[in-house]
Design a protein around this motif. Structure first.
Motif, short mmCIF file in Angstrom:
data_model
loop_
_atom_site.label_atom_id
_atom_site.label_comp_id
_atom_site.label_asym_id
_atom_site.label_seq_id
_atom_site.Cartn_x
_atom_site.Cartn_y
_atom_site.Cartn_z
N LEU A 78 11.55 -36.89 18.48
CA LEU A 78 11.73 -36.02 19.63
C LEU A 78 11.23 -34.63 19.24
CD1 LEU A 78 13.13 -35.85 22.48
CD2 LEU A 78 15.14 -35.03 21.26
N THR A 79 10.46 -34.01 20.10
CA THR A 79 10.07 -32.62 19.89
C THR A 79 10.91 -31.78 20.83
OG1 THR A 79 7.81 -33.17 19.24
CG2 THR A 79 8.20 -30.92 20.02
N VAL A 80 11.64 -30.83 20.26
CA VAL A 80 12.44 -29.89 21.03
C VAL A 80 11.71 -28.56 20.99
CG1 VAL A 80 14.66 -28.70 21.23
CG2 VAL A 80 14.58 -31.09 20.45
N ARG A 81 11.17 -28.15 22.14
CA ARG A 81 10.37 -26.92 22.22
C ARG A 81 11.15 -25.85 22.97
NH1 ARG A 81 6.13 -29.19 24.16
NH2 ARG A 81 5.34 -29.65 22.10
N LEU A 82 11.43 -24.74 22.30
CA LEU A 82 12.09 -23.60 22.91
C LEU A 82 11.05 -22.56 23.23
CD1 LEU A 82 14.53 -24.95 21.45
CD2 LEU A 82 15.39 -22.66 21.06
N ILE A 93 21.91 -33.52 18.98
CA ILE A 93 20.78 -34.43 19.16
C ILE A 93 20.95 -35.61 18.22
CG2 ILE A 93 18.27 -34.65 19.11
CD1 ILE A 93 18.16 -31.57 19.47
N ALA A 94 21.05 -36.80 18.80
CA ALA A 94 21.31 -38.00 18.01
C ALA A 94 20.09 -38.45 17.21
CB ALA A 94 21.79 -39.12 18.91
N ASP A 95 18.90 -38.18 17.73
CA ASP A 95 17.66 -38.67 17.12
C ASP A 95 17.09 -37.67 16.12
OD1 ASP A 95 17.75 -40.88 18.87
OD2 ASP A 95 16.77 -39.71 20.44
N LYS A 96 16.09 -38.14 15.37
CA LYS A 96 15.32 -37.23 14.54
C LYS A 96 14.48 -36.37 15.48
CE LYS A 96 14.93 -40.35 10.64
NZ LYS A 96 14.04 -41.05 9.72
N TYR A 97 14.33 -35.10 15.13
CA TYR A 97 13.58 -34.22 16.02
C TYR A 97 12.85 -33.15 15.23
CZ TYR A 97 17.37 -30.87 15.33
OH TYR A 97 18.27 -30.01 14.77
N ASN A 98 11.82 -32.60 15.87
CA ASN A 98 11.10 -31.45 15.36
C ASN A 98 11.39 -30.30 16.29
OD1 ASN A 98 9.70 -32.77 13.20
ND2 ASN A 98 8.36 -33.69 14.73
N LEU A 99 11.70 -29.14 15.73
CA LEU A 99 11.98 -27.96 16.52
C LEU A 99 10.76 -27.06 16.54
CD1 LEU A 99 14.02 -26.11 18.04
CD2 LEU A 99 14.62 -25.17 15.79
N GLU A 100 10.35 -26.64 17.73
CA GLU A 100 9.25 -25.69 17.88
C GLU A 100 9.77 -24.51 18.69
OE1 GLU A 100 5.92 -27.54 19.78
OE2 GLU A 100 5.68 -29.04 18.22
N VAL A 101 9.40 -23.29 18.28
CA VAL A 101 9.77 -22.09 19.02
C VAL A 101 8.48 -21.36 19.35
CG1 VAL A 101 11.06 -19.92 19.00
CG2 VAL A 101 12.00 -21.93 17.83
N SER A 102 8.31 -21.00 20.63
CA SER A 102 7.04 -20.44 21.08
C SER A 102 7.26 -19.43 22.20
CB SER A 102 6.18 -21.59 21.60
OG SER A 102 5.02 -21.13 22.23
N SER A 103 6.26 -18.59 22.41
CA SER A 103 6.20 -17.75 23.60
C SER A 103 5.81 -18.65 24.77
CB SER A 103 5.13 -16.68 23.39
OG SER A 103 4.68 -16.18 24.61
N PRO A 104 6.22 -18.31 25.99
CA PRO A 104 5.79 -19.12 27.13
C PRO A 104 4.29 -19.00 27.42
CG PRO A 104 7.60 -17.65 27.75
CD PRO A 104 7.18 -17.29 26.37
N GLY A 105 3.64 -17.95 26.94
CA GLY A 105 2.20 -17.79 27.12
C GLY A 105 1.84 -17.34 28.53
N LEU A 106 0.55 -17.22 28.77
CA LEU A 106 0.06 -16.77 30.08
C LEU A 106 0.28 -17.80 31.17
CD1 LEU A 106 -3.30 -15.06 29.05
CD2 LEU A 106 -1.16 -13.95 29.68
N ASP A 107 0.19 -19.09 30.81
CA ASP A 107 0.40 -20.16 31.79
C ASP A 107 1.83 -20.67 31.71
OD1 ASP A 107 0.11 -21.34 29.31
OD2 ASP A 107 -1.01 -23.06 30.09
N ARG A 108 2.73 -19.72 31.59
CA ARG A 108 4.13 -20.03 31.31
C ARG A 108 4.73 -21.09 32.24
NH1 ARG A 108 7.46 -15.41 30.58
NH2 ARG A 108 5.66 -14.74 29.40
#
Length: 152
Positions: A35-39, A69-84
């Motif tokens: 699972l990828t969790v993107r903030l 989160i029960a599953d294995k996951y990767n955490l990503e933290v990002s700006s929303p960008g121009l096409d937010r």
């Protein structure tokens, strides 16, 4: 019943705000067993790589303790960008008068993808002007929406 994104939003909101950022939104996407969790975080003046790193460390600590989160996951933290991406109705309100793209859960007029100028919001109904014609979309039927950036 709250979605995983809603539960994480509630759990992590104050930790992100304590670091001077706004938790713009959360996406959870499955790729195989992972699972990828993107903030998406935002703040006045823009987000720096240091902001992303600080939020990542803080959020990782909270997730380790709370273990939501029960599953294995990767955490990503990002700006929303121009096409937010737009997640909440109050975010859509900030972009009245601008072009957005919308993907619906259930097709309307045999279309799921819509693109046009966000004209107004009344209750949970968004009016999008598409090819000169107003189209009224129900907020609850929106699967995904993004601001279309303007380059002058």
């Amino acid at each position: 019943m709250a979605t995983l994104e809603e539960k994480l939003q509630e759990l992590l909101q104050s930790s992100v705000e304590d670091l001077g950022c706004e938790l713009w939104g959360i996406e959870c996407q499955r790729a195989g067993r992972f699972l990828t969790v993107r903030l998406y975080i935002d703040k006045e003046g823009g987000v720096t790589i240091d902001d992303c790193a600080d939020v990542s460390r803080q959020v990782s600590a909270v997730l380790d303790v709370e273990d939501p989160i029960a599953d294995k996951y990767n955490l990503e933290v990002s700006s929303p960008g121009l096409d937010r991406p737009l997640f909440r109705l109050e975010q859509f309100e900030r972009y009245i008068g601008q072009d957005i793209s919308v993907h619906l859960r259930i097709p309307m007029l045999d279309r799921r993808k819509w693109q046009g100028k966000l004209e107004k919001i009344e209750n949970d109904m968004l009016t999008l002007v598409v090819d000169g014609q107003p189209q009224v979309l129900v907020f609850g039927n929106i699967q995904k929406a993004n601001v279309i950036p303007k380059f002058n």
